[in-house]
Every structure is written in structure tokens, then in C-alpha cells.
Scaffold this motif. Structure first.
Motif, PDB file in Angstrom:
ATOM      1  N   TYR A  32      -6.829 -21.386 -10.206  1.00  0.00           N
ATOM      2  CA  TYR A  32      -6.196 -22.433 -11.002  1.00  0.00           C
ATOM      3  C   TYR A  32      -5.275 -23.293 -10.134  1.00  0.00           C
ATOM      4  CZ  TYR A  32      -7.641 -19.617 -15.063  1.00  0.00           C
ATOM      5  OH  TYR A  32      -8.353 -18.914 -15.996  1.00  0.00           O
ATOM      6  N   LYS A  33      -4.489 -22.638  -9.281  1.00  0.00           N
ATOM      7  CA  LYS A  33      -3.572 -23.364  -8.393  1.00  0.00           C
ATOM      8  C   LYS A  33      -4.331 -24.314  -7.481  1.00  0.00           C
ATOM      9  CE  LYS A  33       0.403 -20.251  -7.944  1.00  0.00           C
ATOM     10  NZ  LYS A  33       1.166 -19.405  -6.996  1.00  0.00           N
ATOM     11  N   ASN A  34      -5.419 -23.827  -6.905  1.00  0.00           N
ATOM     12  CA  ASN A  34      -6.213 -24.653  -5.994  1.00  0.00           C
ATOM     13  C   ASN A  34      -6.787 -25.866  -6.715  1.00  0.00           C
ATOM     14  OD1 ASN A  34      -5.742 -22.995  -3.798  1.00  0.00           O
ATOM     15  ND2 ASN A  34      -7.594 -21.774  -4.115  1.00  0.00           N
ATOM     16  N   TYR A  35      -7.259 -25.652  -7.941  1.00  0.00           N
ATOM     17  CA  TYR A  35      -7.826 -26.762  -8.710  1.00  0.00           C
ATOM     18  C   TYR A  35      -6.755 -27.803  -9.022  1.00  0.00           C
ATOM     19  CZ  TYR A  35     -10.485 -29.335 -12.187  1.00  0.00           C
ATOM     20  OH  TYR A  35     -11.125 -30.340 -12.874  1.00  0.00           O
ATOM     21  N   LEU A  36      -5.597 -27.349  -9.475  1.00  0.00           N
ATOM     22  CA  LEU A  36      -4.519 -28.269  -9.833  1.00  0.00           C
ATOM     23  C   LEU A  36      -3.957 -28.982  -8.615  1.00  0.00           C
ATOM     24  CD1 LEU A  36      -2.795 -26.101 -12.550  1.00  0.00           C
ATOM     25  CD2 LEU A  36      -3.668 -28.409 -12.894  1.00  0.00           C
ATOM     26  N   ASN A  39      -6.611 -31.771  -8.155  1.00  0.00           N
ATOM     27  CA  ASN A  39      -6.835 -32.761  -9.214  1.00  0.00           C
ATOM     28  C   ASN A  39      -5.560 -33.268  -9.886  1.00  0.00           C
ATOM     29  OD1 ASN A  39      -9.944 -32.919  -9.655  1.00  0.00           O
ATOM     30  ND2 ASN A  39      -9.502 -30.751  -9.376  1.00  0.00           N
ATOM     31  N   GLN A  40      -4.560 -32.417 -10.024  1.00  0.00           N
ATOM     32  CA  GLN A  40      -3.232 -32.804 -10.514  1.00  0.00           C
ATOM     33  C   GLN A  40      -3.246 -33.407 -11.923  1.00  0.00           C
ATOM     34  OE1 GLN A  40      -1.649 -35.356  -7.437  1.00  0.00           O
ATOM     35  NE2 GLN A  40      -1.450 -33.680  -5.986  1.00  0.00           N
ATOM     36  N   LYS A  41      -4.166 -32.920 -12.774  1.00  0.00           N
ATOM     37  CA  LYS A  41      -4.236 -33.394 -14.160  1.00  0.00           C
ATOM     38  C   LYS A  41      -4.291 -32.177 -15.081  1.00  0.00           C
ATOM     39  CE  LYS A  41      -6.613 -37.165 -15.002  1.00  0.00           C
ATOM     40  NZ  LYS A  41      -7.711 -38.170 -15.125  1.00  0.00           N
ATOM     41  N   LEU A  42      -3.280 -32.050 -15.945  1.00  0.00           N
ATOM     42  CA  LEU A  42      -3.123 -30.850 -16.763  1.00  0.00           C
ATOM     43  C   LEU A  42      -3.121 -31.191 -18.249  1.00  0.00           C
ATOM     44  CD1 LEU A  42      -2.430 -27.762 -16.849  1.00  0.00           C
ATOM     45  CD2 LEU A  42      -0.026 -28.446 -16.804  1.00  0.00           C
ATOM     46  N   ASN A  43      -4.004 -30.534 -18.998  1.00  0.00           N
ATOM     47  CA  ASN A  43      -4.054 -30.651 -20.453  1.00  0.00           C
ATOM     48  C   ASN A  43      -3.494 -29.359 -21.037  1.00  0.00           C
ATOM     49  OD1 ASN A  43      -4.990 -30.366 -23.182  1.00  0.00           O
ATOM     50  ND2 ASN A  43      -6.547 -31.916 -22.821  1.00  0.00           N
ATOM     51  N   GLY A  45      -2.060 -26.798 -24.142  1.00  0.00           N
ATOM     52  CA  GLY A  45      -2.206 -26.484 -25.554  1.00  0.00           C
ATOM     53  C   GLY A  45      -3.562 -26.804 -26.125  1.00  0.00           C
ATOM     54  N   SER A  46      -4.579 -26.797 -25.274  1.00  0.00           N
ATOM     55  CA  SER A  46      -5.916 -27.182 -25.720  1.00  0.00           C
ATOM     56  C   SER A  46      -6.668 -26.054 -26.401  1.00  0.00           C
ATOM     57  CB  SER A  46      -6.741 -27.665 -24.522  1.00  0.00           C
ATOM     58  OG  SER A  46      -6.876 -26.618 -23.579  1.00  0.00           O
ATOM     59  N   GLY A  47      -6.129 -24.839 -26.322  1.00  0.00           N
ATOM     60  CA  GLY A  47      -6.792 -23.708 -26.953  1.00  0.00           C
ATOM     61  C   GLY A  47      -7.918 -23.122 -26.135  1.00  0.00           C
ATOM     62  N   LYS A  48      -8.041 -23.531 -24.879  1.00  0.00           N
ATOM     63  CA  LYS A  48      -9.096 -23.008 -24.016  1.00  0.00           C
ATOM     64  C   LYS A  48      -8.632 -23.108 -22.574  1.00  0.00           C
ATOM     65  CE  LYS A  48     -11.255 -27.577 -24.238  1.00  0.00           C
ATOM     66  NZ  LYS A  48     -12.443 -28.350 -24.613  1.00  0.00           N
ATOM     67  N   THR A  49      -9.348 -22.449 -21.687  1.00  0.00           N
ATOM     68  CA  THR A  49      -9.053 -22.551 -20.263  1.00  0.00           C
ATOM     69  C   THR A  49     -10.337 -22.934 -19.546  1.00  0.00           C
ATOM     70  OG1 THR A  49      -7.334 -20.865 -20.390  1.00  0.00           O
ATOM     71  CG2 THR A  49      -8.226 -21.350 -18.215  1.00  0.00           C
ATOM     72  N   GLU A  50     -10.369 -24.131 -19.020  1.00  0.00           N
ATOM     73  CA  GLU A  50     -11.539 -24.593 -18.287  1.00  0.00           C
ATOM     74  C   GLU A  50     -11.159 -25.819 -17.470  1.00  0.00           C
ATOM     75  OE1 GLU A  50     -13.805 -27.695 -21.179  1.00  0.00           O
ATOM     76  OE2 GLU A  50     -14.218 -25.592 -21.578  1.00  0.00           O
ATOM     77  N   SER A  51     -12.064 -26.227 -16.598  1.00  0.00           N
ATOM     78  CA  SER A  51     -11.881 -27.433 -15.803  1.00  0.00           C
ATOM     79  C   SER A  51     -12.993 -28.401 -16.172  1.00  0.00           C
ATOM     80  CB  SER A  51     -11.942 -27.104 -14.309  1.00  0.00           C
ATOM     81  OG  SER A  51     -10.997 -26.107 -13.989  1.00  0.00           O
ATOM     82  N   ASN A  52     -12.616 -29.651 -16.451  1.00  0.00           N
ATOM     83  CA  ASN A  52     -13.620 -30.608 -16.890  1.00  0.00           C
ATOM     84  C   ASN A  52     -13.120 -32.022 -16.644  1.00  0.00           C
ATOM     85  OD1 ASN A  52     -15.935 -31.666 -18.120  1.00  0.00           O
ATOM     86  ND2 ASN A  52     -14.960 -31.708 -20.125  1.00  0.00           N
ATOM     87  N   GLY A  53     -13.943 -32.827 -15.974  1.00  0.00           N
ATOM     88  CA  GLY A  53     -13.607 -34.230 -15.771  1.00  0.00           C
ATOM     89  C   GLY A  53     -12.320 -34.451 -15.006  1.00  0.00           C
ATOM     90  N   GLY A  54     -11.997 -33.523 -14.105  1.00  0.00           N
ATOM     91  CA  GLY A  54     -10.768 -33.652 -13.334  1.00  0.00           C
ATOM     92  C   GLY A  54      -9.559 -33.038 -14.006  1.00  0.00           C
ATOM     93  N   TRP A  55      -9.691 -32.658 -15.283  1.00  0.00           N
ATOM     94  CA  TRP A  55      -8.590 -32.054 -16.026  1.00  0.00           C
ATOM     95  C   TRP A  55      -8.677 -30.536 -15.979  1.00  0.00           C
ATOM     96  CZ3 TRP A  55      -4.551 -34.627 -18.257  1.00  0.00           C
ATOM     97  CH2 TRP A  55      -4.685 -36.014 -18.415  1.00  0.00           C
ATOM     98  N   PHE A  56      -7.509 -29.911 -15.949  1.00  0.00           N
ATOM     99  CA  PHE A  56      -7.432 -28.463 -16.125  1.00  0.00           C
ATOM    100  C   PHE A  56      -6.847 -28.209 -17.502  1.00  0.00           C
ATOM    101  CE2 PHE A  56      -5.114 -24.413 -15.880  1.00  0.00           C
ATOM    102  CZ  PHE A  56      -6.177 -23.585 -15.559  1.00  0.00           C
ATOM    103  N   TYR A  57      -7.609 -27.523 -18.343  1.00  0.00           N
ATOM    104  CA  TYR A  57      -7.198 -27.235 -19.713  1.00  0.00           C
ATOM    105  C   TYR A  57      -6.612 -25.826 -19.772  1.00  0.00           C
ATOM    106  CZ  TYR A  57     -10.298 -31.131 -21.019  1.00  0.00           C
ATOM    107  OH  TYR A  57     -10.904 -32.349 -21.139  1.00  0.00           O
ATOM    108  N   CYS A  58      -5.474 -25.684 -20.422  1.00  0.00           N
ATOM    109  CA  CYS A  58      -4.916 -24.338 -20.533  1.00  0.00           C
ATOM    110  C   CYS A  58      -4.111 -24.183 -21.812  1.00  0.00           C
ATOM    111  CB  CYS A  58      -4.048 -23.992 -19.329  1.00  0.00           C
ATOM    112  SG  CYS A  58      -2.497 -24.892 -19.239  1.00  0.00           S
TER     113      CYS A  58
END
Length: 215
Positions: A32-36, A39-43, A45-58
Motif C-alpha cells: 500500500y505504501k509503495n502504491y501511494l 500515485n498519491q491519490k487516496l479515496n 471510506g469507500s468500503g473496500k480496499t483496492e487500487s484503481n485508476g491511480g486511486w487507492f481505496y481504503c
């Protein structure tokens, strides 16, 4: 003797499982750290954990937005370009929101952007307000803590240092305002343009949307 051996084996298995779980957790966190960092884009409270379209969802199991130590654990020295949260802040108490606002400011890089979308307390529809208010009639409203309007939300974000740009909102006179916004900074589905409940030119469901920019 057999009982002692069984007890020892059980203890060893337990220790191995703890070690494995810790290793798995640390490995996942490193990914997760390496991805962020890249990409430096964090979503949040999305209810999931995944990487998509440059965003990290958590969600909260990865990041507690109210706890500075949780941010440090996930990001280290990385500072983000974008943070996005759609209909999350209304689930925070005022104290929790203050902490979350502060943490977002600290962990954004210069001119980084926090885009927030929350239910709009100045929406002129009584049905809408009853739907979204704390302990209202809508799904999830039993957990809502605050019903924001553009004045209260902007004020609280400015207190931690943000410059606030209003994107979509109703004012206290029942007038709707909408300014141009880029979905690359976070697509708000519950908005004038994207909410399917807005039909025949009627704004049945909109959000208070703001961009808070780190100065």
C-alpha cells in the motif's frame, strides 16, 4: 506426557500463526505504501480496499482518518496529491471531523486537494432533509452525526488552514450553485450531473461538494 506435548504443539502453532499474520499485515502495508508513494491519490471510506485508476481505496481497517498515527503508519513520509471522501464526514462527530481535517491537511503536499461531498443541510426539499439528517429516514442516516451546510463545512476546513472552493451547494435562500469541477480529483456520484435521481431537470438529490486546497 502426551498432554504436555499437545499443549506445546498448540502453543507453537499459535505463535507461528501470529508470526504469519504479522508478516502478512506488514507485507500488505508495504504494498500500500509503495502504491501511494507512486500515485498519491487516496479515496477514504469507500468500503473496500483496492487500487484503481491511480486511486487507492481504503476503509477504516486500513486507515483511521481521525488518528495521526494511523496516517503515519500508512504513508510514512509520503504526502498526497489528492484525498477524496464521498459521504463520509457526516458519519464523524465534530471532534472526529476536526481531527480528520487536520490530518488531511498535514498529509497533503503543498497545493494538494481534499475533495469532500456530504449531504447538504440547505437543500430546499424537506423529504431530502428528512432522508439525510442524523437519525433520519434514509439508509445509514442512523449513523449520521452532523448535517453540514456550505457555511459550517467551509468554516471548519479553513480553521486548519485550507483554502475552500465551493463546487456544488445550496445556499440559505434555496438557490443552487454549481461550478466547474474535474472528476480526476474525485468523481462524486451523488451530484447534480451523476445522480440518477435527478431527472426532468429536477435536483432531487445533490451533495454539498467542496475542494479544500492546502495553502
Amino acid at each position: 506426557m502426551k498432554r504436555r506435548i499437545k499443549g506445546l504443539l498448540k502453543k507453537v502453532r499459535s505463535q507461528i500463526q501470529k508470526f504469519y499474520n504479522k508478516y502478512k499485515q506488514n507485507y500488505r502495508l508495504l504494498r500500500y505504501k509503495n502504491y501511494l508513494n507512486h500515485n498519491q491519490k487516496l479515496n477514504v471510506g469507500s468500503g473496500k480496499t483496492e487500487s484503481n485508476g491511480g486511486w487507492f481505496y481504503c476503509d477504516k481497517d486500513i486507515l483511521d482518518i481521525t488518528m495521526e498515527q494511523s496516517w503515519k503508519r500508512l504513508l510514512g513520509k509520503t504526502r498526497l496529491k489528492n484525498i477524496f471522501a464521498e459521504h463520509v464526514w457526516e458519519h464523524l462527530t465534530e471532534e472526529e471531523a476536526r481531527a480528520a481535517n487536520y490530518n488531511c491537511y498535514i498529509f497533503l503536499r503543498g497545493k494538494g486537494k481534499l475533495r469532500l461531498a456530504v449531504p447538504d443541510g440547505f437543500h430546499p426539499s424537506k423529504d431530502y432533509l428528512n432522508h439525510v439528517k442524523p437519525n433520519g429516514t434514509g439508509i445509514g442516516s442512523e449513523d449520521h452525526k452532523v448535517l453540514y451546510d456550505y457555511i459550517t463545512l467551509s468554516s471548519r476546513l479553513r480553521k486548519v488552514g485550507f483554502k475552500v472552493n465551493l463546487i456544488e451547494y445550496w445556499d440559505e435562500n434555496g438557490n443552487f450553485h454549481s461550478n466547474k469541477w474535474n472528476i480526476e480529483d474525485g468523481k462524486v456520484n451523488r451530484s447534480k450531473e451523476f445522480d440518477k435521481r435527478n431527472i426532468d431537470g429536477k435536483l432531487n438529490y445533490t451533495s454539498l461538494i467542496v475542494d479544500a486546497v492546502k495553502t
